[in-house]
Motif scaffolding. Sequence first.
Motif, PDB file in Angstrom:
ATOM      1  N   MET A   1     -17.184  -8.414  -2.478  1.00 40.34           N
ATOM      2  CA  MET A   1     -15.722  -8.561  -1.706  1.00 40.34           C
ATOM      3  C   MET A   1     -14.482  -8.357  -3.026  1.00 40.34           C
ATOM      4  O   MET A   1     -14.791  -8.586  -4.193  1.00 40.34           O
ATOM      5  CB  MET A   1     -15.240  -9.919  -1.611  1.00 40.34           C
ATOM      6  CG  MET A   1     -13.387  -9.333  -0.698  1.00 40.34           C
ATOM      7  SD  MET A   1     -13.093  -9.820   0.901  1.00 40.34           S
ATOM      8  CE  MET A   1     -14.278 -10.155   2.136  1.00 40.34           C
ATOM      9  N   PHE A   3     -10.699  -6.648  -4.908  1.00 41.20           N
ATOM     10  CA  PHE A   3      -9.046  -7.009  -4.282  1.00 41.20           C
ATOM     11  C   PHE A   3      -9.187  -5.043  -5.642  1.00 41.20           C
ATOM     12  O   PHE A   3      -8.607  -5.534  -7.041  1.00 41.20           O
ATOM     13  CB  PHE A   3      -8.383  -8.087  -4.902  1.00 41.20           C
ATOM     14  CG  PHE A   3      -9.006  -8.906  -3.703  1.00 41.20           C
ATOM     15  CD1 PHE A   3      -8.627  -9.180  -2.851  1.00 41.20           C
ATOM     16  CD2 PHE A   3     -10.060  -9.310  -3.957  1.00 41.20           C
ATOM     17  CE1 PHE A   3      -8.740 -10.135  -1.873  1.00 41.20           C
ATOM     18  CE2 PHE A   3     -10.112 -10.886  -3.489  1.00 41.20           C
ATOM     19  CZ  PHE A   3      -9.699 -11.233  -2.272  1.00 41.20           C
ATOM     20  N   LEU A  61      -3.495 -10.571   1.562  1.00 38.16           N
ATOM     21  CA  LEU A  61      -4.940 -10.280   0.832  1.00 38.16           C
ATOM     22  C   LEU A  61      -4.311  -8.845   0.962  1.00 38.16           C
ATOM     23  O   LEU A  61      -5.027  -7.829   0.814  1.00 38.16           O
ATOM     24  CB  LEU A  61      -4.828 -10.920   2.071  1.00 38.16           C
ATOM     25  CG  LEU A  61      -5.945 -12.274   1.340  1.00 38.16           C
ATOM     26  CD1 LEU A  61      -6.670 -12.326   2.861  1.00 38.16           C
ATOM     27  CD2 LEU A  61      -6.669 -12.333   0.601  1.00 38.16           C
ATOM     28  N   SER A  64      -2.850  -7.594  -2.125  1.00 35.33           N
ATOM     29  CA  SER A  64      -3.976  -6.801  -2.505  1.00 35.33           C
ATOM     30  C   SER A  64      -4.826  -6.450  -2.477  1.00 35.33           C
ATOM     31  O   SER A  64      -5.692  -6.588  -3.338  1.00 35.33           O
ATOM     32  CB  SER A  64      -4.503  -9.253  -2.993  1.00 35.33           C
ATOM     33  OG  SER A  64      -3.330  -9.718  -3.080  1.00 35.33           O
ATOM     34  N   ILE A  66      -7.471  -6.179  -0.797  1.00 36.74           N
ATOM     35  CA  ILE A  66      -8.771  -6.955   0.318  1.00 36.74           C
ATOM     36  C   ILE A  66      -9.990  -5.568   0.689  1.00 36.74           C
ATOM     37  O   ILE A  66      -9.171  -4.216   1.629  1.00 36.74           O
ATOM     38  CB  ILE A  66      -8.493  -7.663   1.237  1.00 36.74           C
ATOM     39  CG1 ILE A  66     -10.287  -8.484   0.643  1.00 36.74           C
ATOM     40  CG2 ILE A  66      -8.673  -7.343   2.363  1.00 36.74           C
ATOM     41  CD1 ILE A  66     -10.011  -9.765   1.580  1.00 36.74           C
ATOM     42  N   SER A 300      -8.020  -4.542   3.824  1.00 30.18           N
ATOM     43  CA  SER A 300      -6.419  -4.601   4.475  1.00 30.18           C
ATOM     44  C   SER A 300      -6.223  -4.438   5.421  1.00 30.18           C
ATOM     45  O   SER A 300      -4.910  -4.693   5.382  1.00 30.18           O
ATOM     46  CB  SER A 300      -5.720  -3.896   3.183  1.00 30.18           C
ATOM     47  OG  SER A 300      -5.673  -2.206   3.087  1.00 30.18           O
TER      48      SER A 300
END
Length: 334
Positions: A1, A3, A61, A64, A66, A300
């Motif tokens: 994962m 960001f 998140l 950011s 994700i 996201s």
Amino acid sequence: MIFTNPLGLYLLPLMLIPLFLGTQKQEGYPSLADLPTDRLSQVLTWALRFAGVLAIGGIVLGLSGIALRERKIERFGQGAHIVLLIDRSASMNDTFAGRQPSGAEESKSAAAKRLLKDFVVERKHDRFGIAEFSTAPLHVVPITDHKGVVLNAINAIDRPGLAFTDVGRGLGMALSMIDEDVLPGSRAIVLVSDGVAVVGRRVQEALRTDFARRPVHLYFLYLRTEGSNSMFATPPSDAEDTPQALPERHLNKFFQSLRIPYRAYEAENADAVKAAIKDIGKLEQTPIVYTERIPQYDLSRWAYAFAALALALLLAAKLCARSLHAMPGGAHAR
């Protein structure tokens, strides 16, 4: 994962705020010490607090960026690494009848384009490269598993071509593309041409050396124009039997002399081309290890979706809340 905007993660501690601050308006109550514990109210209170945590966390998140990281997975299948070496000389713009296409007629290059695209689409596990040649060879697409790029390159093969056919240098480029491909698997070159070409002695010797250094299968799909010589026919004893007089025949003889797995196909119409391509597909079915690329996937949108659901729950709870002063008869209720 991963960001894409990791600085946004510094806002994550804000998720703790709903755990310490209530989500509902506070009202004064008389003592309820003698009443039994209201488990339902406690569950709803903590559910609303966690909804606040999810709402803030989802927004943070999402900001950011994700996402799931791009991955490569090794898989096993049946296929090969194939270089399509395509003739782009002017004669390929004619039909199999040897004239400019008109009406519903199809040029040799257009027929090759249509059928090669079907071939690429049907070959799920193969990796393809594209090279073209006329006056000079042209490196179009390296051997790749990106079928979209290969199909776009094939789409361009029916553009008007040039006058000459330098098949020798074209084969040299196809071999260099195979050298650049390091993944394990069977290698093959599919030469698609109407065959009017002479390979010089020096180029022949260079090709013999190059083919001897690597295991490569060679397929020659000869798009024969109506009335032209067959590459399989033996000329009469009184006829001139030279590469200049019978280039198709001598090109086939040269390929046969290479001592490699070689097969020639002579096609006089689109149906024959289709049958030849189908046969090549059956022959190239060796075990192959290929890499499947799974692109980066943006999460996201899901983070924002969870935040929206949590905010909707909080909004519904807010709309259902009733003030003490709004209760009938001024009764006190929570």
